[in-house]
Motif scaffolding. Sequence first.
Motif, PDB file in Angstrom:
ATOM      1  N   LEU A  12     -11.619   3.782  -5.241  1.00 57.76           N
ATOM      2  CA  LEU A  12     -10.467   4.683  -5.270  1.00 57.76           C
ATOM      3  C   LEU A  12     -10.853   6.003  -4.615  1.00 57.76           C
ATOM      4  O   LEU A  12     -11.926   6.552  -4.866  1.00 57.76           O
ATOM      5  CB  LEU A  12     -10.041   4.925  -6.716  1.00 57.76           C
ATOM      6  N   SER A  13      -9.968   6.491  -3.745  1.00 55.47           N
ATOM      7  CA  SER A  13     -10.129   7.799  -3.111  1.00 55.47           C
ATOM      8  C   SER A  13      -8.955   8.675  -3.529  1.00 55.47           C
ATOM      9  O   SER A  13      -7.943   8.175  -4.038  1.00 55.47           O
ATOM     10  CB  SER A  13     -10.158   7.652  -1.591  1.00 55.47           C
ATOM     11  N   PRO A  14      -9.028   9.988  -3.317  1.00 54.57           N
ATOM     12  CA  PRO A  14      -7.885  10.838  -3.671  1.00 54.57           C
ATOM     13  C   PRO A  14      -6.602  10.447  -2.955  1.00 54.57           C
ATOM     14  O   PRO A  14      -5.524  10.451  -3.558  1.00 54.57           O
ATOM     15  CB  PRO A  14      -8.355  12.242  -3.258  1.00 54.57           C
ATOM     16  N   SER A  15      -6.689  10.087  -1.679  1.00 59.51           N
ATOM     17  CA  SER A  15      -5.484   9.739  -0.923  1.00 59.51           C
ATOM     18  C   SER A  15      -4.833   8.483  -1.468  1.00 59.51           C
ATOM     19  O   SER A  15      -3.612   8.400  -1.608  1.00 59.51           O
ATOM     20  CB  SER A  15      -5.827   9.547   0.555  1.00 59.51           C
ATOM     21  N   ARG A  16      -5.653   7.470  -1.777  1.00 60.65           N
ATOM     22  CA  ARG A  16      -5.079   6.226  -2.274  1.00 60.65           C
ATOM     23  C   ARG A  16      -4.582   6.386  -3.712  1.00 60.65           C
ATOM     24  O   ARG A  16      -3.597   5.755  -4.097  1.00 60.65           O
ATOM     25  CB  ARG A  16      -6.099   5.100  -2.181  1.00 60.65           C
ATOM     26  N   ALA A  17      -5.236   7.221  -4.497  1.00 63.60           N
ATOM     27  CA  ALA A  17      -4.714   7.519  -5.828  1.00 63.60           C
ATOM     28  C   ALA A  17      -3.340   8.168  -5.717  1.00 63.60           C
ATOM     29  O   ALA A  17      -2.405   7.831  -6.447  1.00 63.60           O
ATOM     30  CB  ALA A  17      -5.688   8.419  -6.586  1.00 63.60           C
ATOM     31  N   ALA A  18      -3.206   9.117  -4.770  1.00 61.45           N
ATOM     32  CA  ALA A  18      -1.922   9.776  -4.557  1.00 61.45           C
ATOM     33  C   ALA A  18      -0.866   8.775  -4.107  1.00 61.45           C
ATOM     34  O   ALA A  18       0.298   8.848  -4.518  1.00 61.45           O
ATOM     35  CB  ALA A  18      -2.074  10.898  -3.536  1.00 61.45           C
ATOM     36  N   ASP A  19      -1.251   7.829  -3.246  1.00 59.27           N
ATOM     37  CA  ASP A  19      -0.304   6.800  -2.801  1.00 59.27           C
ATOM     38  C   ASP A  19       0.269   6.035  -3.988  1.00 59.27           C
ATOM     39  O   ASP A  19       1.484   5.822  -4.083  1.00 59.27           O
ATOM     40  CB  ASP A  19      -0.988   5.807  -1.860  1.00 59.27           C
ATOM     41  N   PHE A  20      -0.608   5.589  -4.883  1.00 59.02           N
ATOM     42  CA  PHE A  20      -0.127   4.774  -6.004  1.00 59.02           C
ATOM     43  C   PHE A  20       0.765   5.586  -6.931  1.00 59.02           C
ATOM     44  O   PHE A  20       1.782   5.089  -7.426  1.00 59.02           O
ATOM     45  CB  PHE A  20      -1.309   4.188  -6.789  1.00 59.02           C
ATOM     46  N   MET A  21       0.402   6.838  -7.173  1.00 62.96           N
ATOM     47  CA  MET A  21       1.220   7.666  -8.045  1.00 62.96           C
ATOM     48  C   MET A  21       2.555   8.017  -7.397  1.00 62.96           C
ATOM     49  O   MET A  21       3.567   8.175  -8.070  1.00 62.96           O
ATOM     50  CB  MET A  21       0.450   8.920  -8.446  1.00 62.96           C
ATOM     51  N   GLN A  22       2.561   8.136  -6.085  1.00 59.84           N
ATOM     52  CA  GLN A  22       3.806   8.394  -5.372  1.00 59.84           C
ATOM     53  C   GLN A  22       4.681   7.158  -5.354  1.00 59.84           C
ATOM     54  O   GLN A  22       5.888   7.227  -5.637  1.00 59.84           O
ATOM     55  CB  GLN A  22       3.503   8.829  -3.939  1.00 59.84           C
ATOM     56  N   CYS A  23       4.079   5.993  -5.030  1.00 62.67           N
ATOM     57  CA  CYS A  23       4.849   4.756  -4.900  1.00 62.67           C
ATOM     58  C   CYS A  23       3.873   3.578  -4.900  1.00 62.67           C
ATOM     59  O   CYS A  23       3.122   3.410  -3.936  1.00 62.67           O
ATOM     60  CB  CYS A  23       5.662   4.770  -3.606  1.00 62.67           C
ATOM     61  N   PRO A  24       3.862   2.765  -5.957  1.00 64.17           N
ATOM     62  CA  PRO A  24       2.939   1.627  -5.987  1.00 64.17           C
ATOM     63  C   PRO A  24       3.078   0.707  -4.775  1.00 64.17           C
ATOM     64  O   PRO A  24       2.075   0.172  -4.285  1.00 64.17           O
ATOM     65  CB  PRO A  24       3.315   0.911  -7.284  1.00 64.17           C
ATOM     66  N   LEU A  25       4.310   0.525  -4.271  1.00 63.18           N
ATOM     67  CA  LEU A  25       4.481  -0.358  -3.121  1.00 63.18           C
ATOM     68  C   LEU A  25       3.814   0.229  -1.876  1.00 63.18           C
ATOM     69  O   LEU A  25       3.265  -0.518  -1.051  1.00 63.18           O
ATOM     70  CB  LEU A  25       5.972  -0.604  -2.859  1.00 63.18           C
ATOM     71  N   LEU A  26       3.841   1.545  -1.737  1.00 63.11           N
ATOM     72  CA  LEU A  26       3.152   2.177  -0.615  1.00 63.11           C
ATOM     73  C   LEU A  26       1.653   1.890  -0.682  1.00 63.11           C
ATOM     74  O   LEU A  26       1.019   1.600   0.345  1.00 63.11           O
ATOM     75  CB  LEU A  26       3.400   3.686  -0.623  1.00 63.11           C
ATOM     76  N   TYR A  27       1.075   1.973  -1.876  1.00 63.04           N
ATOM     77  CA  TYR A  27      -0.342   1.637  -2.043  1.00 63.04           C
ATOM     78  C   TYR A  27      -0.597   0.210  -1.577  1.00 63.04           C
ATOM     79  O   TYR A  27      -1.561  -0.054  -0.859  1.00 63.04           O
ATOM     80  CB  TYR A  27      -0.729   1.808  -3.507  1.00 63.04           C
ATOM     81  N   ARG A  28       0.250  -0.709  -2.000  1.00 62.08           N
ATOM     82  CA  ARG A  28       0.061  -2.103  -1.584  1.00 62.08           C
ATOM     83  C   ARG A  28       0.095  -2.239  -0.067  1.00 62.08           C
ATOM     84  O   ARG A  28      -0.759  -2.886   0.537  1.00 62.08           O
ATOM     85  CB  ARG A  28       1.148  -2.993  -2.198  1.00 62.08           C
ATOM     86  N   PHE A  29       1.090  -1.619   0.571  1.00 67.13           N
ATOM     87  CA  PHE A  29       1.217  -1.740   2.031  1.00 67.13           C
ATOM     88  C   PHE A  29      -0.032  -1.221   2.736  1.00 67.13           C
ATOM     89  O   PHE A  29      -0.466  -1.786   3.748  1.00 67.13           O
ATOM     90  CB  PHE A  29       2.439  -0.972   2.519  1.00 67.13           C
ATOM     91  N   ARG A  30      -0.622  -0.139   2.225  1.00 67.82           N
ATOM     92  CA  ARG A  30      -1.759   0.474   2.904  1.00 67.82           C
ATOM     93  C   ARG A  30      -3.095  -0.181   2.559  1.00 67.82           C
ATOM     94  O   ARG A  30      -3.948  -0.336   3.433  1.00 67.82           O
ATOM     95  CB  ARG A  30      -1.816   1.969   2.555  1.00 67.82           C
ATOM     96  N   VAL A  31      -3.285  -0.553   1.311  1.00 70.72           N
ATOM     97  CA  VAL A  31      -4.600  -1.023   0.866  1.00 70.72           C
ATOM     98  C   VAL A  31      -4.725  -2.540   0.931  1.00 70.72           C
ATOM     99  O   VAL A  31      -5.759  -3.063   1.349  1.00 70.72           O
ATOM    100  CB  VAL A  31      -4.885  -0.523  -0.559  1.00 70.72           C
ATOM    101  N   ILE A  32      -3.691  -3.249   0.535  1.00 73.39           N
ATOM    102  CA  ILE A  32      -3.775  -4.715   0.473  1.00 73.39           C
ATOM    103  C   ILE A  32      -3.243  -5.353   1.753  1.00 73.39           C
ATOM    104  O   ILE A  32      -3.927  -6.152   2.394  1.00 73.39           O
ATOM    105  CB  ILE A  32      -3.026  -5.236  -0.766  1.00 73.39           C
ATOM    106  N   ASP A  33      -2.030  -4.996   2.152  1.00 80.15           N
ATOM    107  CA  ASP A  33      -1.474  -5.559   3.388  1.00 80.15           C
ATOM    108  C   ASP A  33      -2.091  -4.928   4.629  1.00 80.15           C
ATOM    109  O   ASP A  33      -2.101  -5.536   5.701  1.00 80.15           O
ATOM    110  CB  ASP A  33       0.046  -5.362   3.421  1.00 80.15           C
ATOM    111  N   LYS A  34      -2.564  -3.676   4.487  1.00 74.92           N
ATOM    112  CA  LYS A  34      -3.135  -2.932   5.621  1.00 74.92           C
ATOM    113  C   LYS A  34      -2.176  -2.911   6.807  1.00 74.92           C
ATOM    114  O   LYS A  34      -2.546  -3.191   7.955  1.00 74.92           O
ATOM    115  CB  LYS A  34      -4.493  -3.516   6.027  1.00 74.92           C
TER     116      LYS A  34
END
Length: 380
Positions: A12-34
């Motif tokens: 976990l990094s600060p940016s990805r933590a912020a992504d998940f707190m902002q929108c879990p789907l955004l985290y998925r698009f960036r981290v899992i789907d890339k």
Amino acid sequence: MERSTTARPDSLSPSRAADFMQCPLLYRFRVIDKLPEAPNAAATRGTVVHAVLERVFDVPAAERSVPRARALVVREWERLLARRPELAGLFAAETAEAAEASAGRQDGDPAEGAGGAAEADGSGAAGPVAPDPARLAEWLAGAEELVERWFSLEDPTRLEPAERELFVETRLESGLRLRGVIDRVDIAPTGEVRVVDYKTGKAPGPQFAGGALFQMKFYALVLWRLRGVVPRRLQLVYLGSGEVLTYDPDESDLLGVERKLLALWEAIRRATESGDWRPSRSRLCGWCDHQARCPEFGGTPPPYPLVVQPELPLQARASAAPERAEGPAGGEAGDGAVDGTGDGTGDGTGDGTEDGTGDGGEPGAAVRAGERPGEAPALR
């Protein structure tokens, strides 16, 4: 059953933590789907300015001048362009339609589909394009202004950073791996540590107070776990508005952040195993590249690339409990809750937070009137 080759999140990094707190789907698009995202001028400017402020300290203190620093802007832009030639397309002459779409995104209008540019081409750009000289010159001049403003906030002739662009990583007792890149670390002769982060946007209002301080406390926690010393000061330098926000953490602050990160990681783990990544609509949707794939805007996410783990009956009953530590941006909700950041991204830079779309201080953070934080040899 064919096994997925997509890796599950392991840090976990600060940016990805912020992504998940902002929108879990955004985290998925960036981290899992890339999924690819189109570059943008604000994030690219942040990358260039950060590179300049790192390079300023390559020369002796007496040579760290405004003219020399401004001259570095073009050099760092050209170095970045050599690595990523598609960035030239940011400054190509716009058609009327493209200009209208760009204006819509800047206003945060969710009606403008932010995913279209990334869908048109896998990299978000059609290939190297000759930039429009006038548009590029205007953008470079804006970056130079930010660099010059920094000299009014800190005096680089009186600073000798211990670290610049420092990659840090640690593993908590729970096994969670935390990582990130710190813009600058100063160490006073007395041994006190100051953590500094540059923001090319403007300092936000109090309603977005938690975002950037959450990022800074994240870094402070990692340094504490690595070196056994709590940083004396966390300092945010907002070049867009010419303000400096500071916060002095203590161990209780950082223990609270650690608890929140553990709760956040547990929420990410559950979403990873279940495949349940819910969108969270907010004003930041206007800057998102993935509206075309988002159910909130009538889109459909791509097939989930990981094997879904079915819950056992006892797990299902436990997960149905009315607690939601992983909710999107909001205020602090107690030590066990995850506080929202209101942080957009765009430094991206892996951090795209440099465009001022939600970074903030904290009610405890203050602008030190009349203070040039770089002048004192000891941290006050």
